[in-house]
Design an enzyme around this catalytic site. Structure first.
Site: not given
Ligand code: PNS
Length: 163
Positions: A22, A46, A95, A133
């Site tokens: 990150h 998660k 990745r 993570s």
């Molecule tokens: O680090 P991550 O867990 O891969 O991040 C995922 C994240 C938090 C970016 C994603 O789950 C997210 O955007 N969550 C907020 C809700 C949203 O906008 N979802 C996307 C539209 S389906």
């Protein structure tokens, strides 16, 4: 630079906890944009280990050397956060090919929700292509060596959680 000439990017993620991978993506984004907001968002798939405040504190320590980076706790949809923050792009690290399918699905949903906000992908450096993570939490749970995955500060926080 001020107002609309300023290019701001948002880096959304759950950062539970922030890894060296990150930090690399944040550093590279900070070199490309005038301002970068790292935003801790909720991933409904998660279950988190650290509170959002704990995650924010950890990221802040990692990015203290980057003067154009801020760390925030967000809520709701990332595209709405991006609009609220006046960010024109959202950056995600990719990745292996395994990330691609998932990333395309969120980026496409986001594009349909908000056509003016672009998602940009930065390819992970090879040394971070298997750092996640989730892996880090599993290694920490079984008291494995964390040095190549997270900073010393994050390692200590993980060790506290799993002691
Ligand atoms: O680090 P991550 O867990 O891969 O991040 C995922 C994240 C938090 C970016 C994603 O789950 C997210 O955007 N969550 C907020 C809700 C949203 O906008 N979802 C996307 C539209 S389906």
């Amino acid at each position: 630079m001020k107002g609309s000439n300023m290019r701001k990017a948002m880096i959304p993620g759950s950062f539970d906890p922030v890894t060296r991978g990150h930090v690399d993506v944040i550093e590279r984004s900070a070199a490309l944009f005038d301002e970068v907001d790292v935003v801790i968002m909720e991933n409904t798939n998660k279950k988190s280990l650290f509170t959002k405040e704990e995650r924010k504190d950890m990221i802040e320590q990692e990015v203290a050397h980057l003067k154009n980076v801020k760390v925030l706790i967000g809520e709701g949809l990332t595209v709405n956060m991006a609009k609220k923050l006046d960010a024109s792009a959202m950056i995600r690290g990719i990745r292996a090919t395994s990330d691609y399918e998932y990333e395309v699905s969120i980026a496409t949903a986001n594009m349909m929700l908000e056509k003016d906000i672009e998602t940009l992908f930065l390819l992970s450096k090879p040394q971070f292509s298997f750092v996640s993570s989730s892996t880090v939490k599993e290694i920490a749970k079984f008291h494995g060596k964390l040095d190549s995955f997270v900073s010393e500060n994050v390692r200590k926080k993980l060790e506290e959680k799993f002691q």
